[in-house]
Enzyme design. Structure first.
Site, PDB file in Angstrom:
ATOM      1  N   GLU A  71      -7.384   1.024  -4.692  1.00 36.58           N
ATOM      2  CA  GLU A  71      -7.296   0.715  -2.542  1.00 36.58           C
ATOM      3  C   GLU A  71      -8.997   0.162  -1.929  1.00 36.58           C
ATOM      4  O   GLU A  71      -8.863  -0.443  -0.594  1.00 36.58           O
ATOM      5  CB  GLU A  71      -6.964   2.097  -2.068  1.00 36.58           C
ATOM      6  CG  GLU A  71      -5.028   2.104  -2.372  1.00 36.58           C
ATOM      7  CD  GLU A  71      -4.240   3.475  -2.001  1.00 36.58           C
ATOM      8  OE1 GLU A  71      -5.152   5.017  -1.819  1.00 36.58           O
ATOM      9  OE2 GLU A  71      -3.629   4.232  -2.613  1.00 36.58           O
TER      10      GLU A  71
ATOM     11  N   LYS B 152       3.481  10.737  -3.780  1.00 37.87           N
ATOM     12  CA  LYS B 152       1.813  10.555  -4.677  1.00 37.87           C
ATOM     13  C   LYS B 152       1.113  11.670  -5.060  1.00 37.87           C
ATOM     14  O   LYS B 152       0.829  11.705  -5.466  1.00 37.87           O
ATOM     15  CB  LYS B 152       1.243   9.824  -3.790  1.00 37.87           C
ATOM     16  CG  LYS B 152       0.485   9.230  -3.697  1.00 37.87           C
ATOM     17  CD  LYS B 152      -0.001   7.947  -2.483  1.00 37.87           C
ATOM     18  CE  LYS B 152      -1.716   7.259  -2.802  1.00 37.87           C
ATOM     19  NZ  LYS B 152      -1.925   6.275  -2.560  1.00 37.87           N
TER      20      LYS B 152
ATOM     21  N   ASP C 293       1.298  -1.301   0.174  1.00 40.79           N
ATOM     22  CA  ASP C 293       0.045  -0.267   0.141  1.00 40.79           C
ATOM     23  C   ASP C 293       1.299   1.785   0.123  1.00 40.79           C
ATOM     24  O   ASP C 293       1.601   1.548   1.044  1.00 40.79           O
ATOM     25  CB  ASP C 293      -0.514  -0.051   1.095  1.00 40.79           C
ATOM     26  CG  ASP C 293      -1.756   1.103   1.884  1.00 40.79           C
ATOM     27  OD1 ASP C 293      -1.597   1.945   0.308  1.00 40.79           O
ATOM     28  OD2 ASP C 293      -2.367   1.473   2.598  1.00 40.79           O
TER      29      ASP C 293
ATOM     30  N   ASP D 237     -12.434   5.553   2.839  1.00 44.19           N
ATOM     31  CA  ASP D 237     -10.959   5.714   2.787  1.00 44.19           C
ATOM     32  C   ASP D 237     -10.587   6.891   2.876  1.00 44.19           C
ATOM     33  O   ASP D 237     -10.306   7.462   2.151  1.00 44.19           O
ATOM     34  CB  ASP D 237     -10.656   4.757   1.197  1.00 44.19           C
ATOM     35  CG  ASP D 237      -8.493   4.712   1.947  1.00 44.19           C
ATOM     36  OD1 ASP D 237      -8.731   5.074   2.208  1.00 44.19           O
ATOM     37  OD2 ASP D 237      -8.509   3.857   1.073  1.00 44.19           O
TER      38      ASP D 237
END
Ligand code: ADP
Ligand code: MG
Length: 640
Positions: free
Chosen positions: A201, A96, A32, A228
């Site tokens: 995810e 990211k 992850d 999430d």
């Protein structure tokens, strides 16, 4: 214009059934790769519940997605994070948020205001991170920084497993676009891994939840909503889970909404307060700014458990201390607009999935920011008081799902691992994909929420009778005009005769798009593969793979030198302790004892002032040999 849409279902369109073959165990890990923290997990064959979250060298189950460059070394993870206040200009985080984006992107421009490190524009408007490393200016792409984090997670896993790992499943936010997915895959390749699959995810979290249901032998269909809310991104997914079949119905979210944005709001608030109280500006003081940011993040975390947090920083700037108070009520007031945005996405996702909120069986929480009480309260209220599901660990669920998917793709034998048998995952595209047609109208070829993998073909007539070449610009997004959508790339189909062209969109299991076009009238024109200028070429990736190997070798060399230095000092202390032992010491002649004491002291003094960064390992080894030459004969005489 004539348009016919032909839908050729791919043989695997109804999900990818996993084939199990009996072969030697291949270990593949799930990573992850988070904006702020990354997590690595391994699924090992055996009985139920075999997902292992792998701890890093400091014993933590999540590792900061952070890379630092100093005058002597490169640090990744905890080491990088721990020196961030001392070295803010050369410590990179949030890579990211840059991956697969253009420098001119408004989100990138806004984020840059909060980053102490430098980002400049490169070829094709790619953002480039500039740092100073070992006295030289160095430039990195976001995927190189991410590859360093992936490498660190790979090493963490290898140390734990005791053998090398070559294969991985990496997760991305469900709302990541084609370029962001592609570039994340490149990051895995640069780290020397084979990326078996890129998965979403929230889908990964749902896989982990699906396995949990299987383990508990829960039968029947469940409608699950995954919420999430992490550090950089916000994702929602509505899924149906039925005895191991995990089927995504709709996804939504924002690739730029997370705990980092909350931190930014708090930092802005307190930087203003500091200026008001003391007339001092922290904006231009990267160290002071970073300390303020760390303090604000800590306060935010504390507010999840208490109602008042104190921000207390000694000597923030020019010897001035700062003390600020943040009540939970003020915190919620400052951030309410972000929390409400999250709830809007929840509502939209349910509308997209055509499911009423009272039909949702479980609301699963994932991501560190779901610990915020106000977020939980708003979500509970939205679902009319429904209790939220906390059976999955919010920091680990995504990595668990990635590891399960990795084991499935490795062909885990159904005998060895019966629970994975018949596990099927069906995901969807997050955004509509199409081409520009008729002066900038978005002609959608693959509508969003189409199950993947998929292949769709659409035919277009060529406008002019004399046209021999056609340009096919590809876009993603939901707006009717392409100028409001995201441009993915363009290709030219040459040597055509005026007639129809067929445009084929092919999306694989990673959610990656491949576009080809063909002239049907003469049938000779082969399709062309879609590529995106802003993505790295094979040559560039090869170069980055080479650089990554150089960095790994440098790290190994550094470790070798540090081990040699430490080995010398440990040996010297061991000798000193031996001769200081009363029983042994009394057997030595005083001249012998003195000679050994002096030699040991000299070595310890020398080792203390000698840097293991600039001194080769064999120099430390030579010193050790000299000490051995003095000590070994005496040791033999003593019969030790
Ligand atoms: P990502 O996967 O995007 O890196 P994570 O799911 O690891 O994100 O969550 C990290 C975020 O969660 C950070 O912004 C962190 O500040 C936030 N966070 C962690 N614990 C808490 C807490 N107790 N209260 C509020 N926010 C938290
Ligand atoms: Mg995350």
């Amino acid at each position: 214009m004539e348009e016919t849409v032909m839908d050729f279902p791919n043989p695997t369109e109804n999900g990818f059934q996993v084939k199990f073959e009996k072969k030697e165990e291949t270990l593949a890990i799930g990573i992850d790769l988070g904006t702020t923290y990354s997590c690595v997990a391994l699924y090992r064959h055996g009985a139920y519940g075999n997902v292992e979250i792998i701890q890093n060298e400091q014993g933590n189950r999540i590792t900061p997605s952070c890379v630092a460059f100093t005058s002597t070394e490169r640090l990744v993870g905890e080491g990088a994070f721990n020196q961030i206040i001392r070295n803010p200009l050369n410590t990179i985080f949030d890579a990211k948020r840059l991956i697969g984006r253009r420098f001119s992107d408004t989100d990138v421009q806004n984020d840059m205001k909060h980053w102490p490190f430098q980002v400049v524009s490169g070829m094709y408007d790619k953002p480039i991170i500039v740092v100073e490393h070992m006295g030289k200016k160095k430039q990195f792409l976001a995927e190189e920084i991410s590859s360093m984090v992936i490498s660190k997670m790979k090493e963490t896993a290898e140390i734990y497993i005791g053998r090398s790992v070559e294969k991985v499943v990496v997760t991305v936010p469900a709302y990541f676009n084609d370029a962001q997915r592609r570039t994340t895959k490149d990051a895995g390749t640069i780290a020397g891994l084979t990326v078996m699959r890129i998965i979403n995810e929230p889908t990964a979290a749902a896989i982990a939840y699906g396995l949990l249901l299987k383990e508990r032998e829960v039968v029947g269909k469940k409608t699950v909503f995954v919420f999430d809310f992490g550090g950089g991104t916000f994702d929602v997914s509505l899924l149906k889970i039925d005895s191991g079949t995990v089927e995504v119905k709709a996804t939504g979210g924002d690739t730029h909404l997370g705990g980092e944005d909350i931190n930014n709001i708090l930092v802005n608030h307190f930087v203003k307060e500091f200026k008001r109280k003391y007339g001092k500006d922290l904006d231009k003081d990267s160290r002071g700014f970073r300390r303020m940011r760390s303090a604000c993040e800590k306060a935010k975390r504390n507010l999840s458990f208490s109602t008042l947090a104190v921000i207390d920083i000694d000597s923030v700037q020019d010897g001035v201390d700062f003390e600020g108070k943040l009540s939970r009520a003020l915190f919620e007031d400052l951030c309410m607009h972000l929390f409400e945005k999250c709830i809007d996405h929840v509502s939209r996702c349910l509308i997209d999935a055509k499911i009423k909120k009272n039909k949702v069986d479980e609301v699963v929480l994932v991501g560190g920011s779901t610990r915020i009480p106000k977020v939980q309260q708003l979500l509970r209220e939205f679902f009319d008081g429904k209790e939220l599901c906390c059976s999955l660990h919010p920091d680990e669920a995504v990595a668990c799902g990635a590891a399960i998917q990795a084991a499935m793709l490795c062909g885990s034998s159904s005998d060895e691992c019966p629970i994975l048998k018949d596990f099927v995952v069906k995901d969807v595209t997050p955004l509509s994909l199409g081409i520009s047609y008729n002066k900038g109208v978005m002609s959608v070829i693959v509508p969003r929420h189409t199950p993947i993998p998929t292949m769709k073909i659409q035919s277009y007539t060529i406008a002019s009778d004399y046209q021999t070449s056609v340009s096919v610009p590809v876009y993603e997004g939901e707006r009717s005009m392409v100028c409001d959508n995201n441009f993915l790339g363009n290709f030219i189909l040459d040597g055509i005769t005026p007639a129809f062209i067929h445009v084929t969109f092919n999306i694989n299991e990673d959610g990656l798009l491949n576009v080809t076009a063909m002239d049907e009238s003469c049938g000779f024109q082969a399709g062309m593969t879609f590529t995106n200028d802003s993505n790295s070429s094979q040559e560039e990736i090869d170069k980055m793979v080479g650089d990554a190997v150089i960095y790994r070798n440098q790290d190994m060399e550094k470790k070798k030198k540090a081990d040699a230095k430490s080995g010398l000092a440990t040996y010297a202390y061991k000798i000193r302790n031996t001769i200081r032992n009363v029983d042994i010491g009394c057997k030595l002649m005083s001249s012998e004892r003195k000679a050994v004491e002096v030699a040991v002291l000299d070595v310890l003094k020398w080792s203390d002032v000698t840097s293991s960064v600039t001194t080769e390992a064999h120099i430390f080894d030579m010193e050790k040999t000299k000490l051995e030459n003095i000590w070994n004969p005496i040791k033999a005489k003593l019969g030790l």
